[in-house]
Design a protein around this motif. Structure first.
Motif, mmCIF file in Angstrom:
data_model
loop_
_atom_site.group_PDB
_atom_site.id
_atom_site.type_symbol
_atom_site.label_atom_id
_atom_site.label_comp_id
_atom_site.label_asym_id
_atom_site.label_seq_id
_atom_site.Cartn_x
_atom_site.Cartn_y
_atom_site.Cartn_z
ATOM 1 N N THR A 29 28.956 108.217 158.371
ATOM 2 C CA THR A 29 28.784 108.233 156.926
ATOM 3 C C THR A 29 29.302 109.548 156.372
ATOM 4 O O THR A 29 28.900 110.618 156.827
ATOM 5 N N VAL A 33 21.667 109.561 145.898
ATOM 6 C CA VAL A 33 22.807 108.684 146.155
ATOM 7 C C VAL A 33 23.157 107.960 144.857
ATOM 8 O O VAL A 33 22.321 107.271 144.270
ATOM 9 N N TYR A 80 19.889 115.378 148.003
ATOM 10 C CA TYR A 80 20.906 114.726 147.183
ATOM 11 C C TYR A 80 20.432 113.331 146.778
ATOM 12 O O TYR A 80 19.758 112.651 147.547
ATOM 13 N N LEU A 86 29.506 112.108 153.255
ATOM 14 C CA LEU A 86 28.843 112.475 152.008
ATOM 15 C C LEU A 86 29.855 113.156 151.106
ATOM 16 O O LEU A 86 30.503 114.124 151.514
ATOM 17 N N ARG A 137 27.625 103.807 146.873
ATOM 18 C CA ARG A 137 27.904 103.606 148.296
ATOM 19 C C ARG A 137 29.125 102.713 148.416
ATOM 20 O O ARG A 137 29.184 101.651 147.805
ATOM 21 N N LEU A 140 29.190 107.862 150.885
ATOM 22 C CA LEU A 140 28.120 107.994 149.902
ATOM 23 C C LEU A 140 28.515 109.049 148.886
ATOM 24 O O LEU A 140 28.827 110.180 149.252
ATOM 25 N N VAL A 152 27.235 111.402 146.082
ATOM 26 C CA VAL A 152 25.925 111.983 145.821
ATOM 27 C C VAL A 152 26.017 113.106 144.801
ATOM 28 O O VAL A 152 27.107 113.599 144.486
#
Length: 118
Positions: free
Chosen positions: A8, A43, A41, A10, A46, A64, A66
């Motif tokens: 993932t 979200v 953070y 960010l 996504r 993601l 954020v």
């Protein structure tokens, strides 16, 4: 890599920059909060990224988007999801991200704009 974890990335929305990559064993939805390198953070969005392998598309990683945030102290459960603030107020946005239009930073307690829905 564990079977239920996905790479993932960010990405901070403003200013737009990558904060780094992590392995998550859960799938954060917009409105969820997560901690990364000592900061919290929220979200906002996504996005799934897929890769074509052997004629099939497979989920390859998640991005993601954020923004830096503080976890809200006030939450209400509405229709199976948590919203920020007092959901019994007429002005509550029923959102995981914003409390209300009148006093978005809160707190709801002792707000002189409070009007009960009932």
């Amino acid at each position: 890599m564990e079977p239920d974890s996905l790479p993932t990335e960010l990405i901070l929305t403003h200013p737009r920059q990558s904060l780094g990559k992590i392995q998550l064993d859960w799938k954060p939805q917009p409105g969820n909060y997560l901690d990364f390198e000592g900061k919290t953070y929220a979200v906002l969005e996504r996005r799934h990224r897929y890769q074509l392998k052997s004629g099939r598309y497979r989920l390859n990683n998640i991005a993601l988007y954020v923004q830096s945030a503080q976890r809200p102290a006030e939450k209400s459960l509405v229709a199976g999801r948590w919203v920020v603030g007092d959901a019994t107020c007429r002005y509550n946005a029923h959102s995981e991200i914003i409390r209300c239009a009148v006093k978005p930073d809160g707190p709801c307690e002792c707000c002189h704009f409070y009007e009960s829905i009932n």
